[in-house]
Enzyme design. Structure first.
Site, PDB file in Angstrom:
ATOM      1  N   GLU A 179     -15.985  -1.836   7.238  1.00  0.00           N
ATOM      2  CA  GLU A 179     -15.523  -2.584   8.420  1.00  0.00           C
ATOM      3  C   GLU A 179     -16.686  -3.446   8.867  1.00  0.00           C
ATOM      4  O   GLU A 179     -17.789  -2.938   9.073  1.00  0.00           O
ATOM      5  CB  GLU A 179     -15.178  -1.555   9.510  1.00  0.00           C
ATOM      6  CG  GLU A 179     -13.853  -1.771  10.200  1.00  0.00           C
ATOM      7  CD  GLU A 179     -13.915  -2.887  11.205  1.00  0.00           C
ATOM      8  OE1 GLU A 179     -14.218  -4.033  10.802  1.00  0.00           O
ATOM      9  OE2 GLU A 179     -13.648  -2.614  12.377  1.00  0.00           O
ATOM     10  N   SER A 221       0.477   6.614   2.726  1.00  0.00           N
ATOM     11  CA  SER A 221       1.103   7.617   3.601  1.00  0.00           C
ATOM     12  C   SER A 221       2.343   8.224   2.968  1.00  0.00           C
ATOM     13  O   SER A 221       3.053   7.573   2.191  1.00  0.00           O
ATOM     14  CB  SER A 221       1.527   6.967   4.924  1.00  0.00           C
ATOM     15  OG  SER A 221       0.421   6.577   5.665  1.00  0.00           O
ATOM     16  N   GLN A 254       0.823  -1.204   0.000  1.00  0.00           N
ATOM     17  CA  GLN A 254       0.000   0.000   0.000  1.00  0.00           C
ATOM     18  C   GLN A 254       0.863   1.262   0.000  1.00  0.00           C
ATOM     19  O   GLN A 254       1.719   1.421   0.866  1.00  0.00           O
ATOM     20  CB  GLN A 254      -0.907  -0.005   1.240  1.00  0.00           C
ATOM     21  CG  GLN A 254      -1.953   1.087   1.243  1.00  0.00           C
ATOM     22  CD  GLN A 254      -2.894   0.950   2.413  1.00  0.00           C
ATOM     23  OE1 GLN A 254      -2.534   1.248   3.542  1.00  0.00           O
ATOM     24  NE2 GLN A 254      -4.115   0.502   2.150  1.00  0.00           N
ATOM     25  N   GLY A 255       0.643   2.121  -0.962  1.00  0.00           N
ATOM     26  CA  GLY A 255       1.391   3.377  -1.042  1.00  0.00           C
ATOM     27  C   GLY A 255       0.470   4.568  -0.806  1.00  0.00           C
ATOM     28  O   GLY A 255       0.100   5.270  -1.750  1.00  0.00           O
ATOM     29  N   SER A 264       4.292  -1.722   4.116  1.00  0.00           N
ATOM     30  CA  SER A 264       4.688  -3.069   4.550  1.00  0.00           C
ATOM     31  C   SER A 264       4.895  -3.968   3.341  1.00  0.00           C
ATOM     32  O   SER A 264       4.170  -3.843   2.351  1.00  0.00           O
ATOM     33  CB  SER A 264       3.583  -3.695   5.412  1.00  0.00           C
ATOM     34  OG  SER A 264       3.306  -2.890   6.499  1.00  0.00           O
TER      35      SER A 264
END
Lengths: 390, 308, 390, 308
Positions: C249, C131, C128-129, C163
């Site tokens: 969620e 932040s 995931q890119g 990550s």
């Protein structure tokens, strides 16, 4: 770093202690806390004793009739009177701690001559008319209006959280003399008046708090006439006039209370020992931690007083240093009485134990004179220099 | 699994709320509280007590064949939560538990209290005092809660602590009492959250509503979190009836009720410190309930022991 | 209020338990946590096992290749895999939990066909890119730029907290395609791209955290060419595309963690009993209180899952309900590991005890995915309806 | 009474700060920390140790006739506060306490450590190990603090807990050690407060510096309050030398150092979670110091006992 007292300070303490030992046994019994006239009489009689003994207005400048004592002498005075179990400042609080110093700093010679001596001698009692129902933390938003009519102001509005209003002779009153507008920011347009409490149009109604007693009052002002001569400072300059004294803090504001809390803590330990709850390790350690806490608060008091002393006592410590103390102390005091409830166990539900009403009172400490939330902002902006939010 | 309330449960909840709003609204509450200060204990509203009986508040868990409503602990918890919201006075838990055992309790004709450790609630108003403890010689106490008269049993007479209900089912009755007390605390915590949010939205300072300030938002959000976590704990314990889970629910509910009342007071500022504001009534009642078995320390001991 | 599982749910649990009992003993040993390729291989092999057994994409809709399981089944799956000690989702996290669901919801049929199957089978790994160093809590202020050049975007900028970047095949990337201006608010002008990690110009640098390990990476993008066909959703609509899934969620986000915390708590009690610290009443009661805490968090999980279940599972619970859970859980987790340190005593300074690195990791919980300070605002504004500050 | 620092004390404070900034500034600190992960223990900088000796850091309280500086506990506290600010590594307290007893300690030629309960700091680097405990057979531990190597003494060899220093004056030496540790914690708490305030003023989010947000202000203000209350406690204990007051100072200082480091991390957000930020070094060292005698529980016991 020196915590020993000078010979002069020790001498001051010794003479005070001697005087207290002689004076206190001659005091009449404490009055019923619900009998306001009796409380006034008791408090002002004690003030008269202090006056006669030369202890009145200890921290006031000499030219205002005070003793011009150093902050350290004031600390000693407050510590010793508390240790000796002397009466509190009580009904004389506003006169001695705020209205008087304000008049001393900003009043004309005539005003000083009229109002200061009877404060010191206990002949006149003052109350404070600052807060309003809609102006709590945001004091500058006050709405009580004063309209000039020749040489009097005609004042209409209401005030709240006024202590001793029922028995006061004078009220230091903040009023709005110019409405807020684009041109008049909220801190402008406020004026400081000395209002006689017997003036027509003043109605006082006791304000009951959650403790069940009426330590405060609401005050309703219906076209009350206050002479312009009773104005201290310029018209519309009342905010500055008030703040000069409100933030004048020599670190001594809570001396008596910290001394009292430390005594209460020892009493808690003794009570826990007596009723068996001392065997509760968790409670015992809570008391131990509070011992560290109040010892530190006593040292912080000495630190702040030393800072005020170093500036000659005249400037006091920045009020912001007081915010640091108040933030910690107000929470510590609540923790102390929560611990008291644990020592009492089911007895904590019984108002006959002094610690139970004291626990109720402690709830006001994080609210009165600026909530903790506002104090955190003050510390962050004025001491740490963080940017203003809004 | 469906942990949410059933339609019937929601209807029960709404029904009890409507009953209490109608029969014990704010005006009645304040009339019952009266002025502070010494005076005779507040009387128990017998008419309201019987109406509660008629509505099945006490007979809720009694089997239908015994004249009860035949519902379970979850429903009782919902009813007691509403009682906590409304600050309903009286020995509700003891009378509820006595339904089916003591004549008149189920219908609200009798008022039943018990000896819980050193203290007895509503002794003067009670027709019957339960518990292995003995209320003989109990002396009145200046109760911190204006709506819960208290007596203290003489030293030495105490012995009823861990078994506040009579009979053979002592232990499980004590657990049910703890659970219903927790439900009352939950209701109080939810109510003070709402009161704080409402006040924060209305009260203006510095030219805007105080609820726009992050410091006030934080207080209110923490109150909601405490309430919702407590709700899960109390409802969960009601479903399982597990005594350890009930101890946990009581622990969390005591904490939520007391801390939410204090935070509610903090949000209200000086106005919350007056006798006229309701927040102190929530705090004082929460303190009273927190002293019922199990207290925080007793509950923590139970919960710790269960870890081994 | 019903905490019993339906027959169907019990059957699902029984079959899963049986499968896990058979599958887990055949797993290879866990890889060295510092060996990223080995970790990828281990994680994707486990994903393949799940895939073959029909457990891959359990919570994905059936038309995306998933099982369309109910939230309760998903809860059971997460609970049972944690109880059995099965591998974590690991390198498959972003693909299964975010990028995949986003493509399933917003992608074209071609995009779904290209990217979804290899996520489910463990053949492709995503990272995931989102932040950036200057866009943390304020994600919308991201600055990585994408400039259109025919049928490709040229991307330049940097990302952080990625990550598995070292071993990922794809990156779900948020880029700015239109600069912020008076006309373009910060949430506009953002676009979602699937970037191949082997594209020229992508540099990955491990980012060491205070735990001493490199669980994350920084990613530097220097004129990386990404085909326009890799864009999911419209240009400048990437914020909405992302948020649809980010706030999707079903109450299951922390199921495994809560199960693990409850196990840790029992282990703490056992360790304290073994080393004598159980005799410390204060510590013992702390563990008792944590027992109440994590039991309640488990019930809250079941509550949220039930809410999601009732809406058919398709809409999930409002992300705001997740804020309530996260606020309490993140603090509870930190308290758990503080209690672990007290159980260990001086041993808490030894990284060889698992609880010590776990204590360090727990510090990120009140920060990552929205600090507690921001979560309080979200709860106050979106659930309680308090006015926005600013 | 004048509790504030004297001119000499301020000069000493400034001198130690300047020495440490020059000899152990941020670059040196980070070089000493190095990369994370297993590897040999960091070596002790012997040259710096001798410079500290030359500057009188160890001989501060030694009488002038014995070659010392002849100052008192308050001055030692100021010096150790600076060491805490700078995260200065090494067995500073043990070496300081050994000055005058062990040859070379006063001058920084010897490195002295002691056995404090189960743990020994800097055992490999030490020339001498003090304490009634026994470091024989001690095994290295993977220390959480990259700048404090630790060994653990074998089970059963522990017996040195309440008396970490040698000789007849054991108890008072232990108190001095606790006080100097508290001073280090105070320096750390003050440093992390400054770091948080600085970052809050620089970091922008949502179009303004995060220090403008009330939630961040609250964290920073609480850090300052903790620091200043701790300062009063530590300085007060240094002046009186009272062992109960020292226990209180250690208790408050441990709490302030740990909580301020955590709040500093919270203000820094993700950036504080990196190895490159210094905040974790403060937190880890604070944890190490909090385990030295007296721990929070031990201190609370001392303080409670003194109330009776």
């Amino acid at each position: 770093m020196d915590l020993t007292y000078t010979e002069e300070e020790q001498d001051f303490r010794a003479r005070l202690r001697e005087w207290l030992a002689a004076a206190l046994p001659t005091l009449p019994p404490r009055p019923d806390p619900l009998d306001w006239p009796a409380r006034r009489a008791y408090d002002t009689a004690w003030q008269r004793r202090l006056y006669d003994a030369g202890y009145a207005g200890l921290h006031w400048p000499a030219d205002a009739g005070g003793r011009g004592a150093t902050p350290t002498q004031h600390l000693i005075f407050l510590e010793e009177t508390e240790l000796a179990g002397a009466p509190y400042v009580g009904a004389n609080f506003v006169g001695l701690l705020h209205a008087g110093p304000t008049i001393a700093a900003e009043g004309t010679p005539e005003q000083r001559a009229r109002w200061l001596p009877p404060i010191l001698s206990g002949d006149e009692v003052w109350c404070q008319g600052f807060s309003e129902p809609d102006a709590g933390s945001d004091l500058a938003s006050l709405r009580t209006r004063a309209v000039r009519d020749g040489d009097t102001y005609i004042v209409t509005g209401s005030k709240i959280w006024t202590s001793h209003a029922e028995v006061a002779d004078w009220c230091e009153l903040l009023v709005r003399t110019e409405p807020v507008s684009a041109a008049v920011p909220r801190h402008r347009g406020i004026t400081w008046l000395a209002m006689p409490m017997n003036a027509p149009g003043v109605t006082v109604r006791p304000l009951r708090t959650l403790t069940g007693t009426a330590e405060f009052a609401e005050m309703f002002l219906d076209e009350v006439r206050v002479p312009v001569a009773n104005r201290v400072g310029d018209e519309n300059d009342g905010w500055r006039v008030t703040m000069v004294t409100l933030f004048f803090e020599r670190g001594t504001a809570f001396v008596g209370e910290v001394v009292a809390c430390r005594r209460t803590l020892r009493a808690l330990a003794a009570a826990a020992r007596a009723n068996g709850r001392w065997d509760d390790q968790e409670l015992r350690r809570t008391l131990g931690r509070l011992n560290a806490e109040f010892t530190a608060l006593w040292r912080l008091t000495q630190w702040n007083v030393s800072a005020a002393q170093r500036t000659g006592g005249a400037q006091g410590v920045p009020g912001n240093g007081g915010s640091v103390f108040k933030l910690r102390y107000s929470h510590a005091r609540q923790e102390l009485y929560d611990a008291a409830a644990r020592v009492l166990g089911p007895g904590s539900l019984d108002l006959s134990h002094d610690w139970t009403p004291d626990r109720l009172s402690s709830l006001s400490y994080t609210i009165a004179a600026g909530t903790s939330q506002i104090q955190w902002n003050i510390v962050a902006e004025r001491i740490l220099g963080l940017p203003k939010g809004r | 699994m469906d942990f949410r309330l059933t339609g019937d449960q929601r209807a029960l909840q709404a029904g009890v709320r409507a009953l209490l709003e109608g029969r014990f609204g704010r005006e009645r509450l304040r009339a019952a509280v009266g002025k502070p200060g010494p005076g005779p204990n507040p009387p128990l509203d017998r008419a309201l007590w019987r109406e509660l009986g008629d509505a099945g508040f006490f007979a809720l868990r009694l089997p239908a064949k015994d004249g009860g409503v035949g519902l379970g602990l979850p429903e009782a918890v919902l009813a007691f939560e509403e009682a906590g919201r409304a600050l309903l006075p009286g020995p509700l838990v003891a009378t509820h538990l006595a339904a089916g055992t003591l004549p008149g309790a189920a219908t609200g004709e009798s008022v039943v209290t018990w000896v819980d450790g050193e203290l007895v609630e509503w002794l003067d108003a009670a027709d019957c005092v339960l518990g292995p403890g003995n209320a003989a010689g109990a002396v009145p106490v200046r109760s911190v809660d204006p709506l819960t008269p208290l007596h203290r049993v003489p030293a030495g007479a105490d012995g009823a602590r861990a078994a506040p209900a009579p009979g053979a089912a002592c232990r499980s009755e004590a657990a049910v009492a703890a659970l219903l007390t927790a439900a009352e605390q939950l209701g109080s915590a939810a109510r003070t959250t709402e009161a704080a949010v409402q006040y924060a939205g209305e009260r203006e300072q510095f030219g805007r509503s105080i609820g726009a300030f992050q410091a006030v938002k934080q207080l209110c959000a923490q109150m909601l979190v405490r309430t919702e976590v407590t709700r899960s704990a109390v409802y969960g314990a009601a479903v399982t009836g597990d005594p350890v889970e009930i101890a946990g629910a009581k622990l969390l509910a005591d904490d939520a009720a007391v801390r939410n009342a204090r935070d509610c007071l903090q949000v209200h500022g000086g106005m919350g410190f007056t006798w006229e504001a309701d927040v102190h009534l929530h705090l004082k009642r929460a303190w009273v309930r927190a002293e019922r078995w199990p207290t925080a320390g007793e509950a923590a001991d139970v919960l710790a022991g269960a870890l081994l």
